[in-house]
Design an enzyme around this catalytic site. Structure first.
Site, PDB file in Angstrom:
ATOM      1  N   GLY A 194     -12.574 -10.634   8.245  1.00 31.83           N
ATOM      2  CA  GLY A 194     -13.201  -9.479   7.605  1.00 31.83           C
ATOM      3  C   GLY A 194     -13.282  -9.625   6.093  1.00 31.83           C
ATOM      4  O   GLY A 194     -14.293  -9.261   5.474  1.00 31.83           O
TER       5      GLY A 194
ATOM      6  N   SER B  62       0.818  -1.222   0.000  1.00 29.58           N
ATOM      7  CA  SER B  62       0.000   0.000   0.000  1.00 29.58           C
ATOM      8  C   SER B  62       0.852   1.273   0.000  1.00 29.58           C
ATOM      9  O   SER B  62       0.547   2.214  -0.739  1.00 29.58           O
ATOM     10  CB  SER B  62      -0.960   0.001   1.192  1.00 29.58           C
ATOM     11  OG  SER B  62      -1.938  -0.991   1.015  1.00 29.58           O
TER      12      SER B  62
ATOM     13  N   TYR C 275      -2.152 -11.196  -3.188  1.00 22.66           N
ATOM     14  CA  TYR C 275      -1.596 -10.616  -4.431  1.00 22.66           C
ATOM     15  C   TYR C 275      -0.078 -10.736  -4.494  1.00 22.66           C
ATOM     16  O   TYR C 275       0.526 -10.412  -5.518  1.00 22.66           O
ATOM     17  CB  TYR C 275      -2.027  -9.149  -4.590  1.00 22.66           C
ATOM     18  CG  TYR C 275      -1.505  -8.224  -3.514  1.00 22.66           C
ATOM     19  CD1 TYR C 275      -2.249  -7.977  -2.362  1.00 22.66           C
ATOM     20  CD2 TYR C 275      -0.269  -7.610  -3.640  1.00 22.66           C
ATOM     21  CE1 TYR C 275      -1.773  -7.150  -1.374  1.00 22.66           C
ATOM     22  CE2 TYR C 275       0.221  -6.769  -2.646  1.00 22.66           C
ATOM     23  CZ  TYR C 275      -0.545  -6.547  -1.519  1.00 22.66           C
ATOM     24  OH  TYR C 275      -0.054  -5.719  -0.533  1.00 22.66           O
TER      25      TYR C 275
ATOM     26  N   LYS D  85      -9.620  -5.475  10.973  1.00 21.28           N
ATOM     27  CA  LYS D  85     -10.750  -4.983  10.174  1.00 21.28           C
ATOM     28  C   LYS D  85     -12.115  -5.110  10.859  1.00 21.28           C
ATOM     29  O   LYS D  85     -13.033  -4.362  10.548  1.00 21.28           O
ATOM     30  CB  LYS D  85     -10.810  -5.732   8.834  1.00 21.28           C
ATOM     31  CG  LYS D  85      -9.736  -5.321   7.861  1.00 21.28           C
ATOM     32  CD  LYS D  85      -9.846  -6.110   6.570  1.00 21.28           C
ATOM     33  CE  LYS D  85      -8.735  -5.762   5.614  1.00 21.28           C
ATOM     34  NZ  LYS D  85      -8.819  -6.519   4.370  1.00 21.28           N
TER      35      LYS D  85
HETATM   36  P1  ATR Z   1      -9.078 -10.494   7.433  1.00 21.12           P
HETATM   37  O1  ATR Z   1      -9.822  -9.438   8.169  1.00 21.12           O
HETATM   38  O2  ATR Z   1      -8.110  -9.927   6.444  1.00 21.12           O
HETATM   39  O3  ATR Z   1      -9.969 -11.508   6.814  1.00 21.12           O
HETATM   40  P2  ATR Z   1      -8.620 -12.016   9.826  1.00 21.12           P
HETATM   41  O4  ATR Z   1      -9.879 -11.483  10.417  1.00 21.12           O
HETATM   42  O5  ATR Z   1      -7.387 -12.060  10.691  1.00 21.12           O
HETATM   43  O6  ATR Z   1      -8.175 -11.202   8.546  1.00 21.12           O
HETATM   44  O7  ATR Z   1      -8.937 -13.480   9.241  1.00 21.12           O
HETATM   45  C1  ATR Z   1      -7.944 -14.284   8.704  1.00 21.12           C
HETATM   46  C2  ATR Z   1      -8.574 -15.590   8.192  1.00 21.12           C
HETATM   47  O8  ATR Z   1      -7.521 -16.406   7.682  1.00 21.12           O
HETATM   48  C3  ATR Z   1      -9.267 -16.401   9.263  1.00 21.12           C
HETATM   49  O9  ATR Z   1     -10.341 -17.083   8.666  1.00 21.12           O
HETATM   50  C4  ATR Z   1      -8.178 -17.406   9.685  1.00 21.12           C
HETATM   51  O10 ATR Z   1      -8.660 -18.628  10.226  1.00 21.12           O
HETATM   52  P3  ATR Z   1      -9.091 -18.721  11.794  1.00 21.12           P
HETATM   53  O11 ATR Z   1     -10.454 -18.095  11.869  1.00 21.12           O
HETATM   54  O12 ATR Z   1      -9.104 -20.166  12.067  1.00 21.12           O
HETATM   55  O13 ATR Z   1      -8.045 -17.960  12.560  1.00 21.12           O
HETATM   56  C5  ATR Z   1      -7.534 -17.676   8.341  1.00 21.12           C
HETATM   57  N1  ATR Z   1      -6.157 -18.166   8.481  1.00 21.12           N
HETATM   58  C6  ATR Z   1      -5.064 -17.451   8.811  1.00 21.12           C
HETATM   59  N2  ATR Z   1      -3.970 -18.241   8.835  1.00 21.12           N
HETATM   60  C7  ATR Z   1      -4.390 -19.490   8.500  1.00 21.12           C
HETATM   61  C8  ATR Z   1      -3.742 -20.761   8.327  1.00 21.12           C
HETATM   62  N3  ATR Z   1      -2.423 -20.894   8.498  1.00 21.12           N
HETATM   63  N4  ATR Z   1      -4.497 -21.813   7.945  1.00 21.12           N
HETATM   64  C9  ATR Z   1      -5.827 -21.689   7.743  1.00 21.12           C
HETATM   65  N5  ATR Z   1      -6.497 -20.523   7.892  1.00 21.12           N
HETATM   66  C10 ATR Z   1      -5.791 -19.447   8.259  1.00 21.12           C
END
Ligand code: ATR
Length: 292
Positions: free
Chosen positions: A134, A22, A232, A71
């Protein structure tokens, strides 16, 4: 442009923030448009979120992007939230309007612009959203509002979070076709294979973890499917590479990233982002990073 006493400061808050592009796109856009703004990354852990927002008002920071993991939580600290961001329950852009912090969701514009070319394939078909943060809320909202699939599968590592998305949107958008599943790739091969569209909203596969993917089971994919990875960087994730080998149509997160950034830019400055120049600079920077 050298900052002076008229420079307006904007930036992004998230944690971790190391690989955000960004600052590159926003500062370049300010420069091209001749606007006296400066965009900085702020690494803010969840425990400091409230204090960070107090600081933004105190310092007169003009606006912010909000990224993982803030978020959803950030909604608790804003004076005003746009109707759409409020329905989605996720904010990725803040405008400081004379001390009032107003929240918006420009990710939805990025998702919408990315999916418009596939509208016909999505309508009345089964689609799958991976993740329940989010970005997943934004994807589910955008699909239900604009693309009318017959069924939306929400797949997440933590099933309970997928269930809360289901409960929320079933009531809010009066749609009974949301199903939830735990992210266990071998069990989900059939579910993925039946989906006309699969969207990865998680950060799995993001640089520097280029070898990770939410599933590596090739049988999950086939020609005629659309696989959209919101990551991305790298431009072609491992998920997209596997799906592409099986003949699926793959879409990276670059367009979404630029579209959401352009909408944030416009909220802060009132000016249009020069998207062509930005796409070119971003493509070059990503290509260079991934050949290092
Ligand atoms: P954003 O607001 O950008 O969506 P977030 O609220 O932190 O970010 O959500 C990240 C998502 O990626 C969540 O669904 C998370 O799964 P959990 O709800 O189980 O935490 C998922 N995620 C992040 N790292 C992961 C991993 N290594 N394997 C599977 N899912 C993952």
């Amino acid at each position: 442009m050298i900052p002076d006493n008229k420079t307006k400061l904007v930036g992004v808050i998230g944690h971790p923030i190391i690989q955000s592009f960004s600052p590159l796109i926003q500062n370049l856009a300010f420069q091209i448009r001749g606007l006296n703004y400066l965009y900085l990354p702020f690494d803010v852990p969840a425990t400091n979120l409230k204090e960070a927002l107090t600081g933004i008002t105190a310092l007169g920071i003009a606006g912010l992007n909000v990224t993982i993991p803030h978020k959803v939580k950030i909604l608790d600290y804003l004076s005003d939230i746009s109707e759409e961001a409020s329905i989605i329950g996720s904010v990725n852009t803040i405008v400081n309007d004379n001390g009032e912090l107003r929240g918006y969701n420009t990710d939805v514009i990025g998702v919408n612009e990315t999916l418009i070319p596939f509208a016909e394939s999505i309508r009345n078909s089964e689609v799958t959203v991976i993740g329940a943060g989010g970005a997943a809320r934004t994807a589910v909202y955008c699909l239900l509002r604009n693309f009318k699939p017959s069924r939306v599968n929400v797949v997440n590592r933590t099933l309970q979070k997928a269930d809360s998305i289901k409960d929320y949107f079933t009531a809010k958008m009066i749609f009974r076709g949301i199903k939830t599943f735990e992210l266990l790739p071998p069990d989900l091969t059939g579910l993925f294979a039946n989906s006309s569209l699969i969207i990865n909203t998680t950060s799995v596969g993001m640089y520097p973890d280029n070898d990770d993917a939410v599933t590596t089971i090739a049988e999950s994919f086939s020609s005629g499917q659309i696989i959209f990875d919101m990551v991305y960087n790298p431009m072609q994730t491992k998920l997209l590479a596997i799906a592409s080998e099986r003949g699926a149509h793959t879409v990276g997160g670059l367009k979404m990233f630029v579209e959401q950034g352009a909408a944030s830019f416009e909220l802060w400055t009132g000016a249009k982002m020069p998207k062509e120049a930005i796409n070119e600079a971003l493509g070059n920077a990503l290509a260079e990073l991934n050949t290092q």
